[in-house]
Write an enzyme that holds these catalytic residues in place. Structure first.
Site, short mmCIF file in Angstrom:
data_model
loop_
_atom_site.label_atom_id
_atom_site.label_comp_id
_atom_site.label_asym_id
_atom_site.label_seq_id
_atom_site.Cartn_x
_atom_site.Cartn_y
_atom_site.Cartn_z
N ASP A 177 0.75 -1.00 0.05
CA ASP A 177 -0.15 -0.03 -0.02
C ASP A 177 1.08 1.06 0.04
O ASP A 177 1.91 1.32 0.71
CB ASP A 177 -0.88 0.07 1.28
CG ASP A 177 -2.39 0.36 0.96
OD1 ASP A 177 -2.62 1.31 0.43
OD2 ASP A 177 -3.22 -0.76 1.18
N ASP A 277 -3.16 4.65 -2.38
CA ASP A 277 -4.34 5.10 -1.50
C ASP A 277 -4.87 6.32 -1.93
O ASP A 277 -4.28 7.36 -2.38
CB ASP A 277 -3.68 5.18 -0.09
CG ASP A 277 -4.71 5.43 1.04
OD1 ASP A 277 -5.79 4.41 1.16
OD2 ASP A 277 -4.64 6.46 1.71
N GLU A 335 -6.49 3.68 -5.90
CA GLU A 335 -7.55 3.86 -5.21
C GLU A 335 -8.45 5.22 -5.56
O GLU A 335 -7.61 6.30 -5.26
CB GLU A 335 -7.66 3.69 -3.73
CG GLU A 335 -9.09 3.47 -3.18
CD GLU A 335 -8.96 4.16 -1.58
OE1 GLU A 335 -9.83 3.84 -0.97
OE2 GLU A 335 -8.19 4.95 -1.41
N HIS A 406 -11.07 -3.83 3.02
CA HIS A 406 -11.19 -3.13 4.37
C HIS A 406 -11.87 -2.16 4.70
O HIS A 406 -12.02 -1.60 5.77
CB HIS A 406 -9.46 -2.82 4.51
CG HIS A 406 -8.85 -1.88 3.94
ND1 HIS A 406 -8.82 -1.72 2.92
CD2 HIS A 406 -8.92 -0.69 4.79
CE1 HIS A 406 -8.32 -0.68 2.47
NE2 HIS A 406 -8.27 0.08 3.46
N ASP A 407 -12.56 -1.17 3.52
CA ASP A 407 -13.25 -0.20 3.85
C ASP A 407 -14.87 -0.43 3.67
O ASP A 407 -15.57 0.59 3.82
CB ASP A 407 -12.93 1.02 2.77
CG ASP A 407 -11.56 1.53 3.17
OD1 ASP A 407 -11.05 1.34 4.59
OD2 ASP A 407 -11.02 2.05 2.34
C1 GLC Z 1 -8.31 4.81 1.89
C2 GLC Z 1 -8.11 3.54 2.80
C3 GLC Z 1 -8.68 3.75 3.88
C4 GLC Z 1 -8.20 5.18 4.62
C5 GLC Z 1 -8.22 6.17 3.89
C6 GLC Z 1 -7.29 7.50 4.12
O1 GLC Z 1 -9.67 5.06 1.68
O2 GLC Z 1 -8.64 2.57 1.90
O3 GLC Z 1 -8.74 2.83 4.78
O4 GLC Z 1 -9.00 5.20 5.82
O5 GLC Z 1 -7.95 5.99 2.57
O6 GLC Z 1 -5.89 6.70 4.04
#
Ligand code: GLC
Length: 605
Positions: A177, A277, A335, A406-407
């Site tokens: 990540d 991310d 992401e 995980h979100d």
């Molecule tokens: C992304 C991650 C999440 C995190 C956010 C801030 O969305 O997947 O888990 O809280 O970024 O880093």
């Protein structure tokens, strides 16, 4: 140049315009065909502004027009054959280290190493590992304190090297990540920048003076204003996420060089790529102006139009790729919350040399809802989504196929909260992931059909996002109602510890979700048609039946799925040979609740 004189249909012809209008309709729970209506399509933005002037200030249209006019490019629409790549063929598996742990191992990284044979047996080719860097864990590691150090409770750099070697020995790859929209407020860069206003690190972040109130009206994704005040220095700093996740200023060349250096360092260590991310947030509109309140109300987060597809996003991504990824031939998946199909293609089409893949999330929530609404997800929306999005993605682009991470709460529980059909549903999702066109990303627990967790009170919830939201909600509603919303959307559902006993049990059980995934992965691997083959959807108007074909060089598959709990008729062609089904291999004319079937056929009529 688009202006207030432009018509809705012209806005819709613009790649960003189309995605933005689609997104707005989605948020309002309105169907996309509204725009195809000639009366609506021929309205000018100016006319709409007049019609709606009571609700909308001119700021709304300025915001949208600025965004649209900042992107002159359109995706190349020529249909070309997809060029082969390992990451198009691979099956990825996301590990959330905090809950993957195995009790019998000395630390988390060693624990993961001990499970590699298990993952290989399942058919996994590559792992995406959520953050394992040193962090105060305000957001479970997405708040990095030191990019060059492993979180001590997870292990050491030696353990990390052993994991990389263990993966490579098995022919597997590792994707780490990469969290570079922000760092922890405990990162030395931030600490020094805060302490000394002449520090070179001052420009790494967004510090602003402002009398008594935040410098703008942006809100944080984790509730409250997106600015934190430091009384000793009488200064504010921007954080789109928690108060301990400080946004980095990508305008600063020295910061970008530090990031590229760090990425190269990990790639030299043997990492094969990164999941980036919230990477679409890295470019903010200069001036950091107030967000439009209407856009804010519609999209939940005021200010989002100033950074979700910022003016220099494409430039930064090209630079990042050129200076760090390309020399190592490394893989990237971004992401990108809020990015629609066409914007997505501008980020990923191969000739543009930005990202390889993206994760966007519009398919995870039914139209008109947010993650925190207590509702039942309707799979017929997924059908509509795939029909328009996967078809639009021919040629240079490639998709990710996933339902969990995980979100998000578990998809099987969103569709079927009572858990009456967990097993058939988990298998149905497995078939879609492994037979549609794109790269499958499994999340730990998918392979056993893991469901949401039964939390009883807010004290059992650990996630910073949920806790912040709960504190906001109870200002205006009774605690039990607020808790129900948290239960619907909390990220902790996905973060519960892995039940290894269940995994081992399913591994030995012929009819399990685990074995179903394993067999499907073998099938996918044995057939180029299921990877690179043409995808065609059939019966577009049958809302509750998803049916499609995959074909390449004389190899054909027919796949159908009952998207509801009501029985319906199969449309399998005569002579089709049933390979897989979540109700066994007997076939028959009637599809059971959530039944899915994969057939081999000799031709496609
Ligand atoms: C992304 C991650 C999440 C995190 C956010 C801030 O969305 O997947 O888990 O809280 O970024 O880093």
């Amino acid at each position: 140049m688009l202006s207030l004189h432009s018509k809705i249909c012209e806005v819709y012809a613009h790649p960003l315009g189309r995605d933005i209008v689609d997104k707005m309709l989605l948020e309002m729970g309105k169907p996309a065909w509204l725009v195809d209506n000639p009366i609506i399509g021929n309205l000018t933005l100016g006319a709409i502004q007049k019609l709606l002037s009571k609700n909308l200030g001119s700021g709304f249209f300025d915001a949208i027009l600025n965004l649209l006019n900042s992107e002159p490019d359109t995706p190349d629409t020529h249909s070309v054959p997809s060029s082969p790549a390992w990451w198009k063929e691979a099956v990825f598996y996301q590990i959330y280290p905090r809950s993957f742990g195995c009790d019998d191992e000395s630390n988390v990284l060693r624990g993961i190493l001990s499970k590699l044979d298990y993952l290989r047996e399942l058919g996994v080719d590559a792992i995406w590992l959520s953050p394992v860097y040193d962090s105060p864990n305000d957001d479970n590691g997405y708040d990095i304190r030191d990019y060059y150090k492993i979180l001590p409770e997870f292990g050491t750099m030696n353990d990390m090297d052993a994991l990389i070697a263990g993966l490579h020995k098995r022919g597997m790859r590792l994707v780490m990540d990469l969290v570079v929209n922000h760092t922890s407020d405990e990162h030395p860069w931030f600490q020094e920048a805060l302490r000394d206003e002449n520090s070179p690190y001052r420009d790494f972040y967004f510090f602003r003076k402002s009398d008594g109130k935040p410098p703008n009206n942006w809100v944080s994704f984790f509730s409250g204003p997106a600015w934190n005040y430091y009384p000793e220095q009488d200064i504010w700093a921007l954080h789109l996420f928690s108060k301990k996740q400080m946004d980095l200023n990508w305008e600063c060349p020295a910061l970008r060089e530090e990031i590229y250096k760090m990425v190269r360092w990990w790639l030299e260590r043997g990492v094969d790529g990164f999941r980036l991310d919230v990477i679409n947030y890295i470019s903010k509109t200069p001036g950091l102006h107030d967000g439009d309140p209407f856009v804010g109300a519609l999209m939940t987060y005021t200010g989002v139009e100033h950074y979700f597809y910022g003016p220099k996003l494409n430039e930064y991504l090209k630079e990042l790729r050129g200076k760090a990824f390309a020399p190592h031939n490394a893989f990237s998946v971004g992401e990108t919350p809020g990015i629609g199909t066409r914007m997505g293609r501008l980020l990923t089409d191969d000739y543009r040399r930005e990202l390889d893949l993206i994760f966007s999330f519009d398919h995870l929530v039914s139209p008109g809802h947010t993650r925190f609404d207590d509702y039942r997800y309707d799979l017929s929306y997924l059908k509509r989504f795939y029909q328009s999005h996967l078809n639009a993605d021919l040629g240079h682009g490639w998709n990710t196929l996933f339902f969990n991470n995980h979100d998000n709460p578990r998809m099987v529980s969103k569709i079927d909260p009572e858990g009456l059909y967990t097993r058939p549903l988990a298998k149905l999702l497995a078939v879609l992931q492994l037979t549609l066109r794109g790269t499958p990303f499994l999340f730990q627990g998918d392979e056993t059909g893991a469901c949401n967790v039964k939390f009883n009170s807010i004290e059992e919830i650990n996630d910073v996002e949920s806790r912040g939201l709960y504190a906001e909600l109870i200002k205006t509603m009774p605690p039990d109602k607020a808790f129900r919303q948290i239960l619907a959307g909390t990220r902790d559902h996905a973060r519960a510890p892995i039940n290894w006993e269940e995994h081992e049990r399913q591994r030995g059980e012929a009819d399990s979700v685990w074995r179903f995934y394993q067999d499907l992965i073998v099938l996918r691997r044995s057939s180029r048609a299921l990877i690179y083959g043409k995808l065609e959807f059939l019966y577009p108007r049958k809302k509750k039946l998803l049916s499609y074909t995959r074909s390449l060089n004389g190899e054909y598959f027919y796949i159908e799925a009952n998207l509801s709990a009501v029985k319906r008729r199969s449309k399998a062609p005569v002579g089709a040979v049933l390979l897989f089904g979540n109700y066994g291999k007997s076939g028959g004319k009637i599809l059971h609740p959530y039944e899915v079937r994969v057939y081999r056929v000799t031709s496609i009529v």
